[in-house]
Design an enzyme around this catalytic site. Structure first.
Site, PDB file in Angstrom:
ATOM      1  CD  GLU A 194      -1.973  -2.298   1.144  1.00  0.00           C
ATOM      2  OE1 GLU A 194      -0.862  -2.711   1.539  1.00  0.00           O
ATOM      3  OE2 GLU A 194      -2.899  -3.073   0.831  1.00  0.00           O
ATOM      4  CG  HIS A 253     -10.946  -6.422   7.175  1.00  0.00           C
ATOM      5  ND1 HIS A 253      -9.821  -6.862   7.828  1.00  0.00           N
ATOM      6  CD2 HIS A 253     -10.703  -6.610   5.852  1.00  0.00           C
ATOM      7  CE1 HIS A 253      -8.951  -7.309   6.930  1.00  0.00           C
ATOM      8  NE2 HIS A 253      -9.453  -7.168   5.746  1.00  0.00           N
TER       9      HIS A 253
HETATM   10  C1  LIG Z   1      -2.442  -4.721   3.993  1.00  0.00           C
HETATM   11  C2  LIG Z   1      -3.518  -5.489   3.332  1.00  0.00           C
HETATM   12  N1  LIG Z   1      -3.765  -5.292   2.024  1.00  0.00           N
HETATM   13  C3  LIG Z   1      -4.733  -5.989   1.395  1.00  0.00           C
HETATM   14  C4  LIG Z   1      -5.499  -6.898   2.075  1.00  0.00           C
HETATM   15  C5  LIG Z   1      -6.613  -7.678   1.360  1.00  0.00           C
HETATM   16  N2  LIG Z   1      -6.195  -9.076   1.230  1.00  0.00           N
HETATM   17  C6  LIG Z   1      -6.589  -9.988   2.129  1.00  0.00           C
HETATM   18  S1  LIG Z   1      -5.880 -11.459   1.817  1.00  0.00           S
HETATM   19  C7  LIG Z   1      -5.050 -10.907   0.491  1.00  0.00           C
HETATM   20  C8  LIG Z   1      -4.150 -11.834  -0.278  1.00  0.00           C
HETATM   21  C9  LIG Z   1      -3.028 -12.348   0.569  1.00  0.00           C
HETATM   22  O1  LIG Z   1      -2.378 -13.381  -0.114  1.00  0.00           O
HETATM   23  P1  LIG Z   1      -1.289 -14.290   0.607  1.00  0.00           P
HETATM   24  O2  LIG Z   1      -0.472 -13.428   1.512  1.00  0.00           O
HETATM   25  O3  LIG Z   1      -0.554 -15.018  -0.439  1.00  0.00           O
HETATM   26  O4  LIG Z   1      -2.095 -15.279   1.539  1.00  0.00           O
HETATM   27  P2  LIG Z   1      -3.137 -16.376   1.043  1.00  0.00           P
HETATM   28  O5  LIG Z   1      -4.477 -15.718   0.974  1.00  0.00           O
HETATM   29  O6  LIG Z   1      -2.684 -16.887  -0.290  1.00  0.00           O
HETATM   30  O7  LIG Z   1      -3.113 -17.446   2.086  1.00  0.00           O
HETATM   31  C10 LIG Z   1      -5.327  -9.545   0.283  1.00  0.00           C
HETATM   32  C11 LIG Z   1      -4.791  -8.747  -0.821  1.00  0.00           C
HETATM   33  C12 LIG Z   1      -5.235  -7.057   3.456  1.00  0.00           C
HETATM   34  N3  LIG Z   1      -5.968  -7.879   4.211  1.00  0.00           N
HETATM   35  N4  LIG Z   1      -4.234  -6.345   4.055  1.00  0.00           N
END
Ligand SMILES: Cc1ncc(C[n+]2csc(CCOP(=O)(O)OP(=O)(O)O)c2C)c(N)n1
Ligand SMILES: Cc1ncc(C[n+]2csc(CCOP(=O)(O)OP(=O)(O)O)c2C)c(N)n1
Ligand SMILES: [Mg+2]
Ligand SMILES: [Mg+2]
Lengths: 326, 333, 326, 333
Positions: free
Chosen positions: D60, D129
């Protein structure tokens, strides 16, 4: 071919993986019925990572994870009944119904959450490692995180601090190749996550995230380094999420093909491990059935428990805001 | 009691609490070898060693998170923000981790952390280094926010903050570090969080102000005495939780209130205090609560513009006169 | 020994370095006299980096820096009179007296500031690189930063984005071995800054930051990569700050010894370069004197100008808050 | 005019502005291939291609800084925060870079950027959230802050935000995306920033509210009509700059005001509005301005607690009745 593990251990690893799998299948049903709300992120397909890693930890070691943490929490030893009740938002939930699926905490097993800001729990893990060293105990902390937090600055800040201060942290990246809809190669100029530790001199390894025994071995080595000489490690477990990012996201969405998902499902860590223990004659078909029966009973028990648990009382809205209740 | 500077009072509070509780440690940029960018941690490294006085790289989010994580498992970190402006980089850790972990875990974990350092304008440090930072914190449930105006308060409140089981945002002021005052040397002396103090008794109007603005309000009060205006000055000291009783009590007595704040006026601390006072003392008010605030602009570097940015004694006096002759309020800025 | 550069270039490089040196010496005096307030961070000792790098840039290329940016701003071509007036907080300053020493901006030479939050200008530089690519021009941006921003997450976020998107950014780290009072080895598990780009596949090089010609060469290669195929580079210039962190910090404080400072001063980039051009017979003693005379005149002119410039009018407090003045 | 959802209205605004101005581009997590986490950017990648619809990694601070840097040199980025909660990680870039560059550079550079995405509580998303994020922005000089409550406003205000030469924080709501309404399809139709709107005419009391709370206030107003209480509802739409004229004008007419906000009450938007209204309409007020706010707690996950966290229609009605029978204010929470 033989496996150099005890039958008991095989039973436990299989049981824990199946427990997580069934638990989440139930949770998915409950979500469809509206008993669970908000976001629900399933760990299905990735069970070998949490189970393999936890199997080489002591109960007094710490674990911390992101929001896809049902598996890590259950593997660490939390009561499925209280975890399910938390997902239901009930008073007997681990967190009194205040945390929900993304914020599971269980002090009784040193499970430190359940964090929903991607990357933010990594500095916390470094802090726990700092506290361990401060108290000069020989505990360690395993920090699970998705490859999606690697582009996030906090990942690098935490890695540097853990190397600079020699903290007993096992950085365990669950690389399931997607961050929501973003394939790892669209997010990172370097997709081999284990390499990010090299510049800091942090030992790094990648491992088949679908092979519970392989994970056990890699994490065991890392835990050893952490316990003995407070060295952090960076492990990349190559895994895959069989379901969508959350219940709101279809399994085979635009960002990956149905074929890919089906192909990956052939690597199902539970199926593979069951096969191996059977072939190795470590467990009999009856043993396996017993394990699965036992798990099913515990899951039924968990849902019954959650269903029976009442809503939190209204006054709880304003409790736990401050420790002293002020 | 001994006379010491605000800086020395903070230093003494840290030393006493570190002696008292082995779990207390200090962490931040330049807090050790350099003895603190503003020397608040002077001598601590020598006295307590590198285990408990921890120099960090420039990684606000990282080392604040380290503090939060360490606090979760039972330590009591005092995190120094070299200046509070940099806390914006750690705000997610403060708001989403520190402030919420106790609640989200249903009370299982708590975060007994103090995040301290200088905030607010100093001398020509320009826009990125002269911000009233409390605005980012006092709205947040789960946080406590302190702004100590005197050496005595600095010591007594910092000790309470360190002993508190909740995350406490403790914002000092570069412009007050050298100020001297009477300070208790009794290691058991503390000032509880959440208690405002009446700095000056008066009968005609209550001025609510803290830090540098409190001193300016005191000067304004002195100068207005000859005009026959008796000003009571109340210093909230803790912004969250706010001491409703003392503030409302004073206004009920004087029937008039002026809120002074250094920061930009729109949606600042003064808004809450003004709204709050009006809600609870409406029928006792003979005039609308006046807000005297900083201009709604970033902080300029030029000395003359910088001076004009924050409320002057003159503007405070005008506002007091206005409410006392209960005219309308000053044009909105 | 000979130098394969023109006398003109030698004159320009020497002149620019001396200009920055004298400018800051004057600024230090003015600070002592209270004509300059706030923080004043001197670049003295590091002049070769900005001068060498800028000498291979086009005027329409961009440069951005932190708060120790007098040198970068002057090297890019800003009028010393307006820079000095800005330090004085006067109406004829580059930024109308609103920015001050830490926030110099000059749109006329594409100098983008002057940023005082360590690490924060790196993503901005990536953004400028993004804009260059978006407009498909062949400009580049040089982003100067201290090694103190390497532990900061934004450094890594910016590096990844520049490599992932192939942005024409030259990441130029001025490693003067200290971040305020923190020696680089107390801040980073890896002190060879150029290595941080490797994991992203970003070409990295370290260079003697006291050798203006060496810097020229390294940066020239990086600029070429950036212009031709939009590849970012990470350059570590090994330099040293002769003065304290700011005017409030003594030159030889607790964190480094007087001896170390004296030893480093023997590497003075200006002294060394002057020697080389004289020895190479590229410039005569008279040429050098002429260069220095000219610089001194310009600096005197600058201070006279700044002294004569009035304070900004009071109403400027509220102008430039919003573009449309709203 | 056509009936479309709030989501479609935003999407249309983006498409029109991207067609109108080649410098406008969209950047953020999942905005392209995934068509947006909440589908606000649906179809944009297909229509405008990857050059102008840019998917980012999770960084971000990094990609917001990219937007600010690109804006400094003349592009007009629309940065999507998947949800505004994550903007805390980019707050330094927003507050110290975007909001201040124009001022610090003496007007040489400007930052025409829009940072948009959903904010505020949705359905059981829990503490991290479900935050009312506007509080971190509307205090900051140099920023503009918009909260559009209807599909029409969503379109008209987003277009103005994109055309504005200043950084605009544009906070939508997940709970409104599916709401349908009449929206102008005229590409030249815009709604200027800084204009409040009267959603419902009334004579006895002015209720100031936006987003979900505005709709709850409308319901409350309808239910109170039979009781003979005539409620006027004003929606500020833009929080900074705030439309003083419309809000004060309404209160001068009704002599009573209630401010409703979803977020925690202490030092929230309601504080500023209440203070502001009181300052400028004190003599016209028959009762203190009432604030109906969210509880001062993080957002709990449990459905029943979540419901109790934000103001209910019932609490709004009670507050309106209280001011109309001008009793004292509701106990401070
Ligand atoms: C700082 C932040 N940005 C965006 C999000 C929205 N978001 C939630 S999960 C996710 C993907 C995360 O992917 P990963 O770290 O690979 O974990 P996975 O879901 O694959 O287990 C995003 C973009 C968030 N929760 N926090
Ligand atoms: C985010 C942030 N943290 C802390 C500071 C205070 N500070 C100003 S300069 C500085 C040291 C930076 O060192 P380096 O990046 O090496 O640059 P140098 O001063 O050596 O040129 C620090 C800690 C700051 N300005 N911003
Ligand atoms: Mg992933
Ligand atoms: Mg340095």
């Amino acid at each position: 071919m033989t496996l150099n593990i005890e039958a008991d251990l095989a039973r436990r690893l299989l049981g824990d993986m199946v427990l997580i799998r069934r638990f989440e299948e139930k949770a998915a049903e409950a979500y469809a019925l509206g008993k669970i709300g908000g976001f629900l992120h399933l760990y299905i397909g990735e069970e070998a990572v949490a189970v393999g890693a936890t199997s080489v930890l002591r109960r007094d070691d710490y674990a911390i994870a992101a929001y896809r943490e049902h598996g890590h929490c259950l593997a660490k030893g939390s009561d499925p009944r209280r975890v399910m009740a938390e997902l239901y938002g009930r008073r007997d939930g681990l967190c009194k119904g205040k945390g929900g699926s993304m914020h599971l905490f269980d002090a009784s097993v040193n499970f430190l959450g359940g964090h929903a800001i991607v990357g933010a729990h990594l500095p916390l893990a470094a802090g726990v490692g700092f506290a361990i060293k401060y108290r000069s105990t020989d505990q360690v902390i395993v920090c699970y995180f998705g490859e999606g937090s690697v582009p996030q600055g906090e990942f690098h800040e935490a890695l540097n601090l853990s190397a600079l201060w020699k903290l007993p942290v096992i950085w365990l990246c669950e690389n399931n190749r997607y961050a929501m809809g973003t394939a790892v190669d669209r997010a990172l100029a370097q997709t081999e996550i284990w390499k990010y530790g090299q510049v800091y001199g942090i030992p790094g390894e990648s491992v088949d995230g679908m092979d519970v025994l392989a994970i056990r071995d890699v994490v065991a080595r890392a835990v050893d380094r952490a316990r003995k000489d407070k060295t952090p490690s960076l492990i990349e477990a190559r895994t895959y999420r069989f379901r969508g990012h959350s219940m709101r996201d279809p399994a085979g969405a635009v960002y990956r093909s149905k074929e890919e998902v089906e192909r990956e499902k052939l690597r199902d860590p539970i199926v593979l491990f069951r096969q191996r223990v059977l072939e190795a004659g470590l467990l009999s078909a009856a043993d396996v059935r017993a394990v699965e029966k036992d798990v099913n009973d515990r899951i039924d028990d968990a849902t019954t428990f959650a269903d029976a648990s009442p809503e939190p009382p209204p006054e709880w809205l304003l409790t736990d805001v401050y420790r002293d209740g002020s | 009691m001994a006379v010491m500077s605000y800086r020395e009072a903070l230093n003494l509070a840290l030393r006493e609490e570190m002696k008292r509780d082995e779990r207390v440690f200090v962490i931040g940029e330049e807090v050790g070898l350099y003895d603190g960018a503003y020397k608040v941690t002077q001598g601590l490294l020598k006295e307590f060693g590198p285990r408990r006085v921890v120099d960090t790289p420039i990684a606000e989010s990282g080392f604040t998170g380290v503090g939060v994580g360490a606090a979760m498992v039972g330590l009591r970190p005092v995190v120094e923000m070299m200046t509070f402006n940099f806390a914006l980089l750690a705000l997610d850790q403060i708001v989403n981790s520190a402030a919420k972990l106790h609640y989200m875990s249903g009370g299982q974990f708590s975060v007994p952390i103090v995040i301290r350092g200088p905030g607010g304008p100093a001398h020509q440090l320009a826009a990125q280094h002269s911000q009233s930072m409390e605005v980012y914190f006092y709205h947040v449930p789960g946080l406590k926010v302190v702004r100590p105006s005197t050496p005595l308060d600095a010591k007594g409140l910092l000790k309470s903050a360190i002993r508190d089981d909740n995350p406490v945002i403790f914002i000092e002021s570069e412009t007050l570090y050298a100020m001297k005052g009477e300070v208790s040397e009794d290691p058991d002396f503390i000032i509880p969080l959440g208690q405002a103090v009446v700095r000056r008794e008066g009968t005609d109007v209550t001025v609510i102000a803290y830090m540098g603005m409190m001193y300016r309000a005191m000067e304004a009060a002195e100068e207005l005495a000859p005009e026959g205006i008796s000003v009571e000055v109340v210093d909230p000291r803790t912004l969250r939780p706010m001491d409703a009783t003392t503030i409302i009590g004073s206004v009920r007595k004087t029937h008039r209130a002026v809120v002074v704040e250094a920061g930009a006026g729109f949606a600042g601390m003064g808004s809450e205090i003004a709204a709050f006072v009006t809600e609870h003392a409406f029928d006792d008010l003979d005039a609308p609560v006046e807000r005297v605030t900083g201009a709604n602009a970033p902080m300029p570097y030029a000395r003359n513009l910088e001076r004009a940015k924050t409320p002057t004694k003159e503007r405070i006096m005008e506002a007091i006169r206005r409410v006392c002759h209960s005219g309308g309020s000053e044009p909105w800025r």
